[in-house]
Design a protein around this motif. Sequence first.
Motif, PDB file in Angstrom:
ATOM      1  N   ASP A  16       0.862  -1.192   0.000  1.00 12.78           N
ATOM      2  CA  ASP A  16       0.000   0.000   0.000  1.00 12.78           C
ATOM      3  C   ASP A  16       0.907   1.254   0.000  1.00 12.78           C
ATOM      4  O   ASP A  16       1.627   1.492   0.981  1.00 12.78           O
ATOM      5  CB  ASP A  16      -0.893  -0.031   1.248  1.00 12.78           C
ATOM      6  N   PRO A  17       0.884   2.058  -1.093  1.00 13.08           N
ATOM      7  CA  PRO A  17       1.766   3.215  -1.174  1.00 13.08           C
ATOM      8  C   PRO A  17       1.554   4.197  -0.014  1.00 13.08           C
ATOM      9  O   PRO A  17       2.527   4.770   0.498  1.00 13.08           O
ATOM     10  CB  PRO A  17       1.378   3.892  -2.489  1.00 13.08           C
ATOM     11  N   ALA A  18       0.323   4.351   0.423  1.00 12.90           N
ATOM     12  CA  ALA A  18       0.026   5.287   1.511  1.00 12.90           C
ATOM     13  C   ALA A  18       0.703   4.842   2.789  1.00 12.90           C
ATOM     14  O   ALA A  18       1.351   5.604   3.499  1.00 12.90           O
ATOM     15  CB  ALA A  18      -1.481   5.372   1.703  1.00 12.90           C
ATOM     16  N   HIS A  19       0.556   3.503   3.080  1.00 11.35           N
ATOM     17  CA  HIS A  19       1.154   2.964   4.306  1.00 11.35           C
ATOM     18  C   HIS A  19       2.673   3.043   4.235  1.00 11.35           C
ATOM     19  O   HIS A  19       3.345   3.308   5.236  1.00 11.35           O
ATOM     20  CB  HIS A  19       0.696   1.521   4.531  1.00 11.35           C
ATOM     21  N   GLU A  21       4.400   5.303   2.702  1.00  7.24           N
ATOM     22  CA  GLU A  21       4.759   6.710   2.946  1.00  7.24           C
ATOM     23  C   GLU A  21       4.724   7.030   4.437  1.00  7.24           C
ATOM     24  O   GLU A  21       5.628   7.682   4.968  1.00  7.24           O
ATOM     25  CB  GLU A  21       3.782   7.614   2.187  1.00  7.24           C
ATOM     26  N   ILE A  22       3.685   6.508   5.125  1.00  3.58           N
ATOM     27  CA  ILE A  22       3.546   6.770   6.576  1.00  3.58           C
ATOM     28  C   ILE A  22       4.773   6.222   7.306  1.00  3.58           C
ATOM     29  O   ILE A  22       5.398   6.886   8.129  1.00  3.58           O
ATOM     30  CB  ILE A  22       2.259   6.117   7.127  1.00  3.58           C
ATOM     31  N   ARG A  25       7.980   8.178   6.488  1.00  4.77           N
ATOM     32  CA  ARG A  25       8.003   9.477   7.169  1.00  4.77           C
ATOM     33  C   ARG A  25       8.338   9.291   8.647  1.00  4.77           C
ATOM     34  O   ARG A  25       9.080  10.080   9.235  1.00  4.77           O
ATOM     35  CB  ARG A  25       6.653  10.182   7.050  1.00  4.77           C
ATOM     36  N   THR A  92       1.111  -4.173  10.798  1.00  8.60           N
ATOM     37  CA  THR A  92      -0.179  -4.592  10.224  1.00  8.60           C
ATOM     38  C   THR A  92      -1.329  -3.807  10.830  1.00  8.60           C
ATOM     39  O   THR A  92      -1.191  -3.214  11.905  1.00  8.60           O
ATOM     40  CB  THR A  92      -0.385  -6.107  10.442  1.00  8.60           C
ATOM     41  N   LYS A 114      -0.761  -0.952  13.098  1.00  6.14           N
ATOM     42  CA  LYS A 114      -0.897   0.368  12.480  1.00  6.14           C
ATOM     43  C   LYS A 114      -2.187   1.016  12.965  1.00  6.14           C
ATOM     44  O   LYS A 114      -3.184   0.296  13.115  1.00  6.14           O
ATOM     45  CB  LYS A 114      -0.949   0.245  10.952  1.00  6.14           C
ATOM     46  N   PRO A 115      -2.320   2.326  13.164  1.00  6.55           N
ATOM     47  CA  PRO A 115      -1.195   3.269  13.066  1.00  6.55           C
ATOM     48  C   PRO A 115      -0.364   3.262  14.341  1.00  6.55           C
ATOM     49  O   PRO A 115      -0.930   3.179  15.429  1.00  6.55           O
ATOM     50  CB  PRO A 115      -1.903   4.621  12.896  1.00  6.55           C
TER      51      PRO A 115
ATOM     52  N   VAL B 521      -6.637   3.425   8.526  1.00 12.81           N
ATOM     53  CA  VAL B 521      -5.314   3.728   9.083  1.00 12.81           C
ATOM     54  C   VAL B 521      -4.669   4.851   8.259  1.00 12.81           C
ATOM     55  O   VAL B 521      -4.075   5.793   8.806  1.00 12.81           O
ATOM     56  CB  VAL B 521      -4.444   2.465   9.082  1.00 12.81           C
ATOM     57  N   PHE B 526      -2.632  10.162   7.884  1.00 14.53           N
ATOM     58  CA  PHE B 526      -2.378  11.381   7.085  1.00 14.53           C
ATOM     59  C   PHE B 526      -3.114  12.586   7.654  1.00 14.53           C
ATOM     60  O   PHE B 526      -2.670  13.734   7.486  1.00 14.53           O
ATOM     61  CB  PHE B 526      -2.735  11.149   5.611  1.00 14.53           C
ATOM     62  N   MET B 529      -0.638  13.888  10.067  1.00 14.77           N
ATOM     63  CA  MET B 529       0.491  14.516   9.392  1.00 14.77           C
ATOM     64  C   MET B 529       0.049  15.817   8.725  1.00 14.77           C
ATOM     65  O   MET B 529       0.805  16.805   8.686  1.00 14.77           O
ATOM     66  CB  MET B 529       1.076  13.558   8.362  1.00 14.77           C
ATOM     67  N   PHE B 548      -3.595  11.282  -0.403  1.00 18.21           N
ATOM     68  CA  PHE B 548      -3.683   9.942   0.204  1.00 18.21           C
ATOM     69  C   PHE B 548      -5.014   9.733   0.925  1.00 18.21           C
ATOM     70  O   PHE B 548      -5.601   8.656   0.881  1.00 18.21           O
ATOM     71  CB  PHE B 548      -2.510   9.732   1.171  1.00 18.21           C
TER      72      PHE B 548
END
Lengths: 141, 732
Positions: A16-19, A21-22, A25, A92, A114-115, B521, B526, B529, B548
């Motif tokens: 998952d690209p979003a996860h 990125e999180i 970061r 996860t 997560k998160p 999640v 996000f 953030m 996102f």
Amino acid sequence: MMEAKARLSIMLVEDDPAHAEITLRSIEELAPERCDIEHVVDGQAALDRLRGAALPDLVLLDLRLPRLDGLELLAVVQGDAVLNQIPMVVLTTSDAEADRQRALACGASSYLVKPFGEHELLALTQMLGCQGFCIQRAPSA
Amino acid sequence: MVSRQKSDEKGHDVSNHLLDLTSEGLFVLDHHARITFANRAFREACGGALLQDVSLCELVNAGAREQLKSKLDTFLHAEGRSLELQLQLATTTNALELTLTRREGDNDNVYGRAHVVTHHELSAGGNGKTSLFEHKLRALHESELFIIAVSEVDSARLLDVNRGFERIYNVRADDVLGKTAVEIGLLSAEDQARHAQTLHSLGTRNLNSLDLHAPDGRPIKLIMHTAKLGDCEPALTVSIAADVTDYIAAEARGKESDMRCRAVFETLNDAMFFADLQGRFFDVNSAACKQLGYTRDELLQLSVRDIAPTPNKSMQQLFDDLQGTSQVRFASTHRRKDGVLVPIELTLCKIPFHGGFAIAGIARDMTEQRRIEAEIREAHNRMQAILQTLPDLLFEIDREGVIRDFYSSRTDLLTMPIEHFLGKNLCDLTTPEVASVIMRGVNEALENGQSAGAQYQVKGERWFELSAARRHVAAGQPACAVALARDITDRKHHEQELLRSNEELSRFTYTVSHDLKSPLVTIRSFAGMLRKDLVKGDSERVERDLHFIEKAATRMHQLLEDLLQLSRVGRKSSPPERLSLQELTREACEMVAGQIAQNGAHIELTKTPLYFMGERTRMLEVFQNIIDNAIKFAKPKESAHIHISVEPGSGTEHWIVCVRDQGIGIDPRFKHRLFGLFEKLQPDASGTGIGLALIKRIIDVHGGRVWIESDGINAGAVLRFTLPSMTKEEAA
């Protein structure tokens, strides 16, 4: 326990690209100058990389992955005398106890739901002996 | 000559007349002892009949005839001149004293004289000859059955004793004559004195029971008559006695035996009665009174027909039945005094009674036994009914594994006829694995009383579950268990289905908990953030954060839509209908016309007319997803080539629908994940990964089967599915 190195190599296995990125970061927040992070998007790609290149110091692994999923990857790594030296941390969304047990049974070193916050990631890296991680600044209110 | 003859005849008549005048009986016999002449006195003495040519032997009773004949034969054929004999006539009470003589030189004739002795003369004995009285007395005297003794009254000295005295007292006359009864130990001195006194005063003495001891010490019982004789000096007495020792003892034994019989008779639990041939009771026991509700006196006034409600046989018939057999036994019914009928088992036998016969009967009250029999019958019927309703196989097996008995209403479950396995050992009838499972259950039951739960499968088809219980057997019989084998094939299938369903549910929960949470999640992280980036004023990051968040929201929406679509499968929205493969595929193509056009896909539809039962909307979804997938996974920069055809199947799968593409194919390592929910083998492929999961679910619900084959990456793939209702026939 891992010995402190100049730069820490981390493999992030996340489709998952979003996860991704999180997580990236979060790591940057903790140790912006100390990490080389490699991101792969499925278990099979991760396994191929692990077998083909220098071993990372730490693998951050999602469970739900295309092709070879997280648990299958863990099982393969655990059965490999070389690879099973690498700390494998599961990241996860499932907080089910059964999933946690299953992951630990398959050889996961740790299990983060997560998160997760910066403090949790810091505690984890410290527990694994990864030096140089710290919270750069106080979290905003 | 004539005158001479006449003169002779006249002389003959005269002499006959003269012979008739004498009172002495005269007769002549020939040498066969036939009477050739008898005068009037002889004829009258013999009863008045003409005796011409009658044998002398015929005048006496048949019993004496042989002896007389023998005597006569001896005389007639010997040299003797005369013979005297006495004979009792058969026709009168008279006796004849006969004197037979033969004349010198006349061997043809015997001449006889007869003196008639009347009964009176015999008794009186007045003619100087031995009288009948004397005969009687002599017989009595010579009898060994009676004691006759003459003795002095006062001293009891024995003057004469007979042979009976000698036998009964076991003494010799010579040893006792001249001695007193006291001296030889027959009487005590006191008894003797009393005896003498009685005789002096009364003249006679009768003793009905005299206990004394023989000289050898034996106790003897006598009945005795003693009488004083005339006027003699010293006074004499004659005693006549009979030994009744054995008779009295037998009588006492008989009485004891009677008492024992009576006791048995009265204590019998069964009713017992004695009846004459008219059926009248003459003796009944207490049990009979109790059984029939009458007093003994009442019963003795009744007869068999009073207590037999339907006397189908008369007493005479019953008696006839008994001829030649010792007893008869049959079931019957008695009517009590209060009218209640009592079922009985009647045993009758014939007994001697008063010179004839009577019937002894034992009537056993069968009420309780009939009740128990009815209960047993009832229990048996109930057991039969229960067994009929049991859908199981019931075996009786011993410790060795031999099948001793079998019962079931479900013989259709058997793999062989019953007679093929009765008496056989399990090991010879089935596989070692099955025999081992059964014997474990049986042995556990024999050890612990019962066992349950062992399961086994026969010939890879039917499953059975075994329950066993130890059966009580008679001593000496081999230990045995009753084993109940229940057909659990359907349950087993359901279990397997449930297991599969649970696994599916578990996978579903796992998938949902991961995949549905994932966008949330993302949004939550996000959002946090975004707040930081807004504070920092990093507008580029703010834009990226929002991107996102929006993407996660869209994905969440799509996941929920897909889940809803999946959940609709199996919910009966419309009844199944008869569908045509050709029509469905055509319609599905129209629904994905946009993708087909965009990709330039070439789709070849089958010309085979195939029909099946199904839910139209769902089956359209199947073909829509199949075509959509084939286009999605076409080789990069190539148009999809899709070929839909029909292949013959095997077994119950008569026809198979086959969709072949020439796309990117499937890595065989990940084939097992193809039909999983939200599974994507290509991380960057569009969609959520619901397609194949949805297809499988719909085919499952329609009772069919779906699978995918591929020779590997870039080798294309073939999706096949089959439904049980598939047929090539035109409308039903």
